[in-house]
Each structure stands twice: as C-alpha cells, then as structure tokens.
Scaffold this motif. Structure first.
Motif: not given
Length: 474
Positions: A217-240
């Motif tokens: 991602l370009w610095p300061g970019g946007l990550a869009i994630i499926n909130r219904d996924d069982p792996t949401y927390d894990r995917t969000r951690w990577h985005a963070e």
C-alpha cells in the motif's frame, strides 16, 4: 484517454534496459504476449510459459504486424535481422521493469483486489463505476499472476485516472512482489476461504497470504476487509501493521462500515439496501447473489475513498452484470419451453460453491419446475478435499435443490451422501454426464453448473447451449 503511442520506441530502450537490432519503431500501441490476440503496432514479449516459449512465435508476431519483439540474449543469434528487436537478459523481468515504469508515470488512484472468491467480479464492478468519471484501466480477464500483473501495468496509459488490478496467488509470498509493483492507494480483500489448501496449513495461513496485499500500500492508504470473515481479526492485524492509515470493513456484521441491511432478488439482479459510512444507500445491482451484493459494498467504499460521490457510484451498479462462468444467466429454448441456465463454470472452491448454490436457491421457479445443480470436483484442497465435498450437502439441502449431477471422484463424496431422490447421476467426466443431463432437463427448470477448471464444466455449459436452440439472455 489521449491519442498517441502507449510507449515511444526510444523510451523503451531505457525502460527495458535493452540493446536494439533493426530500426527502433516510432512507438508501440499496445503490449502483447500472445500472437492470437496481437494487433498491428503492438510490442510482443517472448515470455516463456509452462507449456510454450514465446520465442517460438516471434516470427509470427512480426508477420502479423508487431512493431517489434522483446527477446532474450540466448535467442538473439537465432533471429538475425528478422525485424525490430529489443534484446534483453530475461524477458519477464523486462516486462516487470516496463510495468514499474508505467506505474511510476501514472498520477491517478490505484486499487488492488484480492480474495479467495470474487476478485474478478469486484474488479469489473470497480471498472464500471470508476469509468463513469474518468479514464479507467483494469486487468483483462483474470490477469492476476506473475505475468498478468506486470502485463496489465505495462498496458496502462500515462493519463489513466484510475487503475484497478486483480492480484491472485496459489502459494504464500506470491502477492508481495506483485503488490510492490502495483503500489495501490486502496487494497481490498473480498474474502478468505479454504482455497489451495494443498499448499497451506489452514485458513489462517491463507489469510496471512491474502493480507500480503497490504504490504504494498501507498503510505497512508486504505485497507478494505470483509467483516464477516472468521479470519477478520487476523487480516485486520496485518492491515494495522502495514503502511495503511485507514481500515474499513464491509459485510452483514453490525460493526461493518458498509453494512448490508436487505437484499431482494429480482429478475434482472438484486435490490440492495445498505448503510455505508453512516448513510443509507438503496441501489440496483445488475447481477444476482448475496456474495456479489456484499462485494458491491467494498466497491462503494473504494469509490468513495477514490473521490466519487457515494450515491452516484451506487447508481451505476445496475450496469454490473455477471460474466460468463461467473453467474451469467441465460434462458435456453428447448422447443417445448425454456429453462434457465446459470453458468458458474469458472473454477470452484468451497466458498464459491456455497455461494453458487445460494444463488441457485434464490432463483424463482414454477410449481412443477426444479432446481438442478451440476457440480464438478473442487481441486487443490489437499487431504481435506473429501470432507469439504461432503460438507456441501448442507448447502444443497438448505437451498432446496431438487437434483444433483456430480462429476469427478471427489464430487462422488457429495453424491453418495445425498438421499436417492436428489441423486441425478454421477460420472467420472463432464463429457460422460452430458447425455443423461440433456435427457432430464424440462421446461421451467433452473440448471446451475459449477466446478474447478480442471473439471471442464465450461465445455459442458457450451454443450447445453448448443444442444438446444439459441439461448435468449435472461
């Protein structure tokens, strides 16, 4: 987009780090790796593939009017003065260099899409929405791998306002170098599902691999994630822990930033009610299916972030249509009446198979008509494959499917688990199942065909269309 060459001939010398044999062309109008689709004025790259070497087709490319060809040093002597040639150390890295150069000269907004299901349909929806306000360049077909991504980049005109790139993977580590070339401002993960389990320890490892998209991602970019996924927390951690500054989510979850509130299937798609970033949005989606409606919410989040008006973007989603192999519906006339064919034949995994069965279950039918599922093996699922095929029984039951035709040794697991009244027929190959299927279909039936590409369900769809008279699009 402005008229003129995609690349000047002299500029290509530096971009490719090439030496030239013959006259440098004034410019090239496009980039090709396939002589079957090459147009006069294209630059032909002699890519080495798994089954062929592009160097074997250089002469044909030049005969068809290619402005020049890019070849490697190992083949330079073989071509003599065959035509304008850019000679490089290795052709694929040269294409990658040209792709990076294209990304470097483009000042617009770039969006990258990955996920286990829905990459291509989401990319196409973004193309439709963004093109209403500016010049938009997007991947052709499913050009999402190690050659497809740099090829799509290299084809991108300099004055592109929006670039949309589909990024796929079969193994961990494959997305990272691709997204490093694309450098998106916005990255979408549509969903994480048990796909390619033959190469992964589990769904969590797949989530880690999909989340590689945030690394570029370009610095300061946007990550869009499926909130219904069982792996949401894990995917969000990577985005963070990526260059992303902002993270948004979509789904049916109460905390989703774009939340699906209601969905009604209609004859020409879906009517959708959603709350997007605190605003209620009602729109018509030109393709049926909850999975497509959910991905449309990701499209709206990306469009809003790219500077589009939210409601104007939503109003264009009616133009989105399911493509061949991805849910396209046709009315097939039999002479005694018509049946509906749902073409889901482009590949399959447990998540997309369930989504296709949900789509079949949502279709309208008459009192005497039936829902018929024609299902081929899902591949690359590793040791869990038999169980994952048997697990489809619940989706068959919940969607009130009347008859199942199964193709392949793995789909036999599902077929044997079905009650006899649901068993249409089983066969080793799609060709073997065809005759029995043809004889069973009645006017009013709804027939859905799906399976991995290796199951060859696409040719079965073609056979269904040619067996009867010309189809009328639904």
């Amino acid at each position: 987009m402005t008229e003129g060459p995609l690349w000047s001939g002299l500029d290509l010398v530096a971009r490719l780090n090439a030496r030239v044999r013959g006259l440098v062309p004034d410019g090239v109008g496009g980039i090709s790796i396939d002589t079957r689709t090459l147009r006069p004025g294209d630059l032909f790259f002699a890519i080495k593939g798994e089954n062929s070497d592009g160097h074997d087709h250089v002469a044909a490319a030049l005969e068809k009017g290619a402005a020049a060809a890019v070849i490697d040093e190992a083949h330079a002597d073989a071509f003599g003065q065959a035509g304008p040639l850019y000679i490089v150390r290795d052709v694929l890295p040269a294409l990658e260099d040209l792709g990076r150069a294209a990304r470097g000269r483009m000042d617009g907004r770039v969006i990258a899409v990955t996920g286990s299901v829905g990459k291509t349909s989401t990319k196409e929806a973004l193309r439709d929405v963004l093109s209403t306000v500016g010049a938009t360049h997007a991947s052709a077909a499913s050009y999402n791998n190690h050659w497809g991504v740099p090829l799509t980049l290299a084809r991108m005109p300099e004055d592109t306002r929006f670039g949309v790139f589909e990024i796929g993977m079969n193994h961990a580590g494959e997305i990272t170098p691709l997204v490093a070339m694309v450098r998106p401002h916005i990255a979408i993960v549509t969903t994480v599902a048990p796909v390619h389990l033959e190469f992964f320890s589990g769904v969590e490892a797949i989530a880690d691999a999909k989340a590689e998209i945030f690394s570029g991602l370009w610095p300061g970019g946007l990550a869009i994630i499926n909130r219904d996924d069982p792996t949401y927390d894990r995917t969000r951690w990577h985005a963070e822990n990526s260059p992303a500054r902002h993270i948004l989510s979509f789904g049916e979850h109460a905390q989703a930033d774009a939340r699906l509130e209601a969905l009604t299937q209609v004859s020409d798609g879906s009517l959708v009610k959603a709350e997007v970033l605190g605003q209620v949005v009602n729109f018509h989606l030109g393709a049926p299916g909850k999975h497509l409606a959910l991905n449309a919410l990701a499209v709206l989040l990306a469009a809003k972030a790219a500077g589009l008006d939210l409601f104007a973007a939503a109003s264009t989603l009616g133009r989105v249509k399911a493509g061949p192999g991805r849910g396209a519906q046709s009315r097939i006339e039999t002479g005694r009446g018509a049946f509906t064919l749902i073409d889901e034949s482009y590949n399959a995994n447990p998540a997309s198979m369930r989504a296709a069965l949900d789509l079949l279950g949502s279709t309208m039918r008459g009192l005497s008509s039936r829902r018929i599922a024609v299902l081929g093996d899902m591949r690359e699922l590793g040791p869990q494959a038999p169980a994952l095929h048997r697990d489809l029984f619940k989706s068959v039951r919940d969607n009130d499917v009347d008859l199942v035709f199964a193709v392949g040794p793995l789909m036999r697991e599902l077929f044997d688990a079905l009650p006899s009244k649901l068993q249409g027929a089983w066969a080793e190959t799609a060709d073997e199942i065809a005759a029995g299927l043809f004889d069973v279909i009645l006017p009013g039936d709804v027939v859905m065909v799906k399976g991995s590409n290796a199951s060859r369900m696409g040719p079965l769809v073609a056979s269904l269309k040619t067996r009867f008279s010309l189809p009328v699009e639904a």
